[in-house]
Design a protein around this motif. Structure first.
Motif, PDB file in Angstrom:
ATOM      1  N   VAL A 276       0.834  -1.200   0.000  1.00 16.39           N
ATOM      2  CA  VAL A 276       0.000   0.000   0.000  1.00 16.39           C
ATOM      3  C   VAL A 276       0.875   1.260   0.000  1.00 16.39           C
ATOM      4  N   PHE A 277       2.026   1.186   0.680  1.00 14.97           N
ATOM      5  CA  PHE A 277       2.955   2.318   0.625  1.00 14.97           C
ATOM      6  C   PHE A 277       3.468   2.524  -0.797  1.00 14.97           C
ATOM      7  N   LEU A 279       1.672   1.953  -3.486  1.00  9.97           N
ATOM      8  CA  LEU A 279       0.592   2.652  -4.196  1.00  9.97           C
ATOM      9  C   LEU A 279       0.641   4.141  -3.876  1.00  9.97           C
ATOM     10  N   LEU A 280       0.895   4.458  -2.591  1.00  8.43           N
ATOM     11  CA  LEU A 280       1.010   5.853  -2.191  1.00  8.43           C
ATOM     12  C   LEU A 280       2.150   6.519  -2.955  1.00  8.43           C
ATOM     13  N   LEU A 282       3.469   5.697  -5.798  1.00  6.38           N
ATOM     14  CA  LEU A 282       3.132   5.831  -7.212  1.00  6.38           C
ATOM     15  C   LEU A 282       2.197   7.018  -7.436  1.00  6.38           C
ATOM     16  N   ALA A 283       1.156   7.115  -6.619  1.00  7.81           N
ATOM     17  CA  ALA A 283       0.162   8.158  -6.849  1.00  7.81           C
ATOM     18  C   ALA A 283       0.681   9.532  -6.444  1.00  7.81           C
ATOM     19  N   VAL A 284       1.420   9.604  -5.329  1.00  7.67           N
ATOM     20  CA  VAL A 284       1.823  10.919  -4.829  1.00  7.67           C
ATOM     21  C   VAL A 284       3.170  11.361  -5.388  1.00  7.67           C
ATOM     22  N   ASN A 287       3.164  10.509  -9.688  1.00  4.34           N
ATOM     23  CA  ASN A 287       2.160  11.175 -10.520  1.00  4.34           C
ATOM     24  C   ASN A 287       1.921  12.608 -10.113  1.00  4.34           C
ATOM     25  N   PHE A 289       3.898  14.698  -7.803  1.00  2.00           N
ATOM     26  CA  PHE A 289       5.075  15.562  -7.755  1.00  2.00           C
ATOM     27  C   PHE A 289       5.977  15.389  -8.965  1.00  2.00           C
ATOM     28  N   GLY A 290       5.705  14.369  -9.795  1.00  2.00           N
ATOM     29  CA  GLY A 290       6.484  14.200 -11.018  1.00  2.00           C
ATOM     30  C   GLY A 290       7.936  13.837 -10.793  1.00  2.00           C
ATOM     31  N   ARG A 293      10.767   8.065 -12.247  1.00  2.00           N
ATOM     32  CA  ARG A 293      10.531   6.655 -11.938  1.00  2.00           C
ATOM     33  C   ARG A 293      11.844   5.960 -11.641  1.00  2.00           C
ATOM     34  N   LEU A 305       8.546   6.352   4.836  1.00  4.10           N
ATOM     35  CA  LEU A 305       7.191   6.318   5.391  1.00  4.10           C
ATOM     36  C   LEU A 305       6.911   4.960   6.015  1.00  4.10           C
ATOM     37  N   MET A 373       6.228  -1.111  -7.202  1.00  5.08           N
ATOM     38  CA  MET A 373       5.188  -0.175  -7.629  1.00  5.08           C
ATOM     39  C   MET A 373       5.773   1.085  -8.259  1.00  5.08           C
TER      40      MET A 373
END
Lengths: 442, 461
Positions: A276-277, A279-280, A282-284, A287, A289-290, A293, A305, A373
């Motif tokens: 789940v971290f 996923l966080l 990846l999304a935050v 996506n 803050f850009g 990868r 975290l 992720m």
């Protein structure tokens, strides 16, 4: 509701009273009669517990034995001695890198086995040598041009199939069609062995190489560097932040709903699945803050975290164990609350905090799911040179190699696991050492 | 000025600022300390240092977070004829092209003059921005330092100011846990809402067919994937159940033996050994499951005449169970040790044997704690990723046979998100919906377990 006296029949042997003549039998006899049975049950239960422990230990032993037995052989690698003639007409002075190094290897092999004719056979002969041999020759020439024109004996890595044969992981007696190496190739290999041109040597490539599709050229340096960069970011962020939160929550925080909320959050985050971290992240981080990868920086942020709760909880326990008398003494001689904490409580709690941090770091080093992720699974040949360059980490490298079909990657995966476990053991030993050396019992 | 150079300048100057503040405190105190300072002189130095460092770092941080989206937006404004008629996806593609050109990584093949011009514009503005940034950062640094230096008086409460700032920093650090949780919830929730707009939530929760492969062309057979997640849930439940069947008895019995039967020596020797099992990275377990346990199970099954899939749920569940043993053990151990000695003594006094005491008194007394611990273990099993990714299958079979391959929530998240992603296809978004579900289920389990365990502890304290 069962009647209380009847529900525990097998435990309390009193109930048998009814079945015997009440006057002649004493209670103690009834108890004695059942005693052997109860002692047997007792022994059985004890053995069951011991069996549980032993089977857990058995699993542990199996795990280590299976990995060690598969992996130890990857620390050596088969090399073949070739006499390479660096003939002058192959090299163009202006373009040393572009020379036909493959041709040099092929020629040298040809001179060893002059009887080999035909395209098919020649290809099979060349297949004995790793494709890394030409790079090795290239490096030799680039570092020392004086060897052009001379003949040198060079140990070049053999192909992974030859390596597997030498390590006994390919069955010679299997029918030819099912074998990776054909009969003629086996003949050549035996010939080379007879001439002492085939030897197993320490596998330096494994420790100095990056990832590769060829097992004999694949190494863990790139992944180790990636792990290092990631862990540096994690350590630099999670230690100060974790210690600061622990100090605030233990020493300054008022008892109110907000603080309760923070505590529930921390306890819960410690048990949130690591993916789940990811996923966080990846999304935050990617996506929103850009950030790039596959970068160790992002990996480090995600792992920060993830490890923060561990460090906070360990640090809080460590602060709690400092006796209040220390604080009262400092306050009594006129120190402010902040001075008390930073000058007196923190130095005493520091070993415990460091122990917790090392344990958190060890967990971060072994973690791979969240890093999948954020793209740290890329195939990366060159070791990363910074915090923003694409990288992978040791556990993810293990995951990638475990997926590779080549037989030779199995032993390399196991060897990488051995290296990873060695790192973890060193870290945990350091934590144990710190604890035993500096921990004070008040 | 370049970023690292700027940081070095700030660092060097901050050292000077500390020293200046320190000296200034002395001179404010007058010759031979004729006036008493409120705080020790170091605090005046630290205060100057903080006001020297914080404003420029704040400005630099804001720049590195916000400069890129702002500059990209401004650069795209130079080509209005483009952006006017593009869909949001095409704009995001354009943005990534622009970023690639600007960073000099490569020039995308489809790039035309207008885009290159926009990139040049971007670079120009970034150049100006960076110069302005450097000037602003340095100015704020100087201003902060000078203001503090001018205000240093003997009566200035420097220590209180510094302590106030430190305590603000401490509070900020401790709120990160909340921000993390909020971040997790928002990131999975946001994408999940997008997903449920395309796939109805009832289909997701109750549908029986899971094949998230989206067609590349619209006219392909099975043009849209199906997102019924029941087989995925069933697989997760089965593997977790197998894991718990292994871990619960072994962990509990081990804990009982260690706490009530084993002598000190045995305990100190064995406990750390079992805790090694908890420290082994999960990827190692995955490798063990896929390359050692699964083939052994397969051969064993064949010798019995059973067909065992090489990615059977049994292998993954078994190894996951081994991984959880130390977790169950240490929680049960805590819980059992929390049962007051008086209960044991009472039972022994009635003539019960040790095993009778354990079975009739200790375990019932410790039951809430044990249940809480098991819930935590279940939550860990559900969220475990690497073992199942490596040892369990990808195909979503709805089956009750543990010898067949099943898939789990975490496996699907990994397979859907590793590799190239488009953030508008239901395939990618489905991973976030699964993530939301995973987070919600583990959250409920964790909170329940933590609550039960805490209640239980309080009962005996």
């Amino acid at each position: 509701m069962p009647i209380p006296g009847h529900s525990r029949k097998d435990a309390l042997p009193m109930q048998d009273v009814e079945s015997s003549a009440p006057s002649s039998v004493r209670t103690i006899d009834i108890i004695n009669r059942k005693l052997n049975k109860r002692y047997r049950a007792e022994k059985r239960f004890k053995r069951l517990g011991l069996a549980a422990i032993l089977s857990s230990l058995l699993f542990l032993a199996l795990l280590f034995i299976s990995i060690a037995s598969q992996g130890y052989s990857a620390f050596v690698q088969t090399y073949i001695l070739l006499d390479i003639h660096f003939s002058r007409d192959v090299f163009d002075v202006g373009n040393l890198a572009g020379a036909d190094y493959n041709g040099l290897v092929r020629k040298s092999l040809q001179s060893l086995f002059p009887e080999v004719r035909g395209r098919q056979e020649k290809r099979m002969l060349n297949g004995l040598i790793s494709s890394g041999a030409s790079f090795q020759l290239q490096k030799m020439v680039m570092s020392d041009t004086s060897i052009i024109g001379s003949t040198r004996s060079v140990w070049v890595p053999a192909d992974d199939d030859v390596d597997m044969l030498m390590k006994g992981r390919i069955d010679r007696s299997a029918p030819e069609a099912e074998r990776r190496l054909k009969d003629v190739q086996l003949g050549w290999i035996d010939g080379l062995r007879g001439d002492h041109r085939l030897q197993k040597k320490f596998n330096m490539i494994f420790f100095t190489g990056g990832d590769s599709r060829e097992p004999e050229l694949a190494g863990i340096l790139g992944a180790t560097m990636g792990s290092m960069y990631t862990l540096i970011v994690t350590l630099l962020l999670s230690f100060p932040v974790g210690v600061a939160s622990a100090i605030y929550l233990e020493e300054f925080a008022p008892r109110n709903k907000w603080i309760d909320l923070i505590e529930v959050n921390i306890n819960n985050l410690a048990a949130v699945p690591s993916i789940v971290f990811g996923l966080l992240g990846l999304a935050v981080f990617l996506n929103f803050f850009g950030l790039p990868r596959s970068a160790p920086l992002v990996g480090g942020l995600v792992l920060t975290l993830m490890t923060l709760p561990t460090i906070i909880i360990a640090s809080r326990v460590s602060i709690q164990s400092v006796p209040p008398s220390i604080r009262e003494a400092a306050l009594g001689v006129g120190a402010s609350k902040m001075q008390t904490v930073f000058h007196h409580v923190m130095p005493l709690a520091l070993p415990g905090m460091l122990t917790g941090t090392i344990i958190g770091m060890a967990r971060a080093l072994g973690e791979s799911a969240p890093l999948l992720m954020i793209g740290m699974v890329a195939f990366i040949v060159d070791p990363p040179g910074g915090f923003l360059e694409p990288a992978t980490v040791l556990p993810v490298q293990i995951y990638l190699w475990a997926d590779s079909p080549e037989r030779a990657f199995v032993e390399r995966t196991s060897a990488a696991i051995i290296v990873l476990l060695a790192f973890l053991m060193v870290m945990n030993a350091a934590a144990v050492f710190l604890r035993s050396k500096f921990e004070r019992r008040w | 000025m370049h970023f690292p150079l700027l940081l070095i300048v700030i660092f060097v100057f901050s050292q000077a600022a500390y020293w200046l503040g320190y000296r200034r405190a002395f001179s404010a105190a007058g010759e031979k300390g004729s006036v008493h300072l409120h705080s020790r002189p170091q605090y005046y130095g630290v205060l100057t240092f903080l006001w020297c460092v914080i404003p420029p770092l704040f400005i630099l941080g804001a720049w590195s977070v916000f400069s890129e989206p702002v500059l990209t937006g401004l650069a795209l404004k130079t080509m209005p004829e483009y952006t006017g008629r593009l869909s949001p996806d095409e704009i995001s593609l354009l943005k990534s092209d622009l970023r690639n050109i600007v960073s000099g990584r490569f020039i995308p093949p489809g790039a035309d003059a207008a885009l290159l011009e926009a990139a040049d514009h971007y670079k120009d503005m970034r150049g100006i921005g960076r110069q302005g940034l450097a000037a602003l950062a340095l100015a704020s640094m100087l201003a902060g330092t000078i203001i503090v230096l001018l205000r240093i008086r003997p009566g200035m409460r420097a220590r209180n100011h510094v302590e106030k700032m430190i305590s603000i920093a401490l509070i900020t650090c401790s709120t990160i846990a909340i921000f993390t949780t909020v971040g997790i919830i928002l990131s999975v929730l946001f994408e999940s809402v997008l997903f449920f707009r395309q796939v109805p939530i009832t289909e997701f929760l109750f549908g029986l067919k899971w094949s998230p492969q989206m067609a590349i062309r619209a006219d392909q057979v099975a043009a849209s994937g199906s997102f019924g997640a029941v087989p995925v849930f069933a697989g997760t439940v089965m593997i977790s159940a197998i894991a718990m069947l292994v871990a619960a008895p072994l962990g509990l019995m081990s804990a009982i033996y260690l706490s009530d039967y084993a002598d000190r020596k045995f305990r100190t020797a064995v406990k750390p050994l079992l805790e090694i099992l908890a420290g082994v990275p999960t990827v190692v377990y995955g490798f063990f499951a896929a390359l050692t346990v699964a083939p052994v199970l397969r051969q064993f099954g064949e010798s019995l005449g059973l067909s065992v899939s090489s990615e059977s749920a049994l292998a993954a569940g078994l190894v996951m169970g081994i991984m959880i043993i130390p977790f169950v053990m240490s929680i049960s151990d805590d819980v059992i040790n929390a049962v007051p000695q008086s209960l044991r003594d009472g039972s022994y006094a009635l003539g019960a044997t040790k095993s009778e005491t354990i079975k009739m008194v200790i375990v019932p007394a410790a039951l809430p704690g044990i249940v809480g611990g098991m819930l935590l273990a279940v939550s860990r099993a559900i969220g475990e990723t690497m073992i199942v990714v490596m040892a369990a299958g990808l195909s979503a079979n709805l089956t009750a046979n543990p010898l067949q391959a099943v898939t789990t929530v975490t496996v699907q998240i990994v397979t859907l998100l590793v590799g190239d992603q488009e953030f508008d296809s239901p395939k990618t978004l489905a991973a976030f919906a699964l993530g939301l579900l995973l987070f919600a289920v583990t959250l409920v389990l964790n909170i329940m377990a933590l609550y039960i365990v805490r209640k239980y502890r309080e009962q005996y304290e």
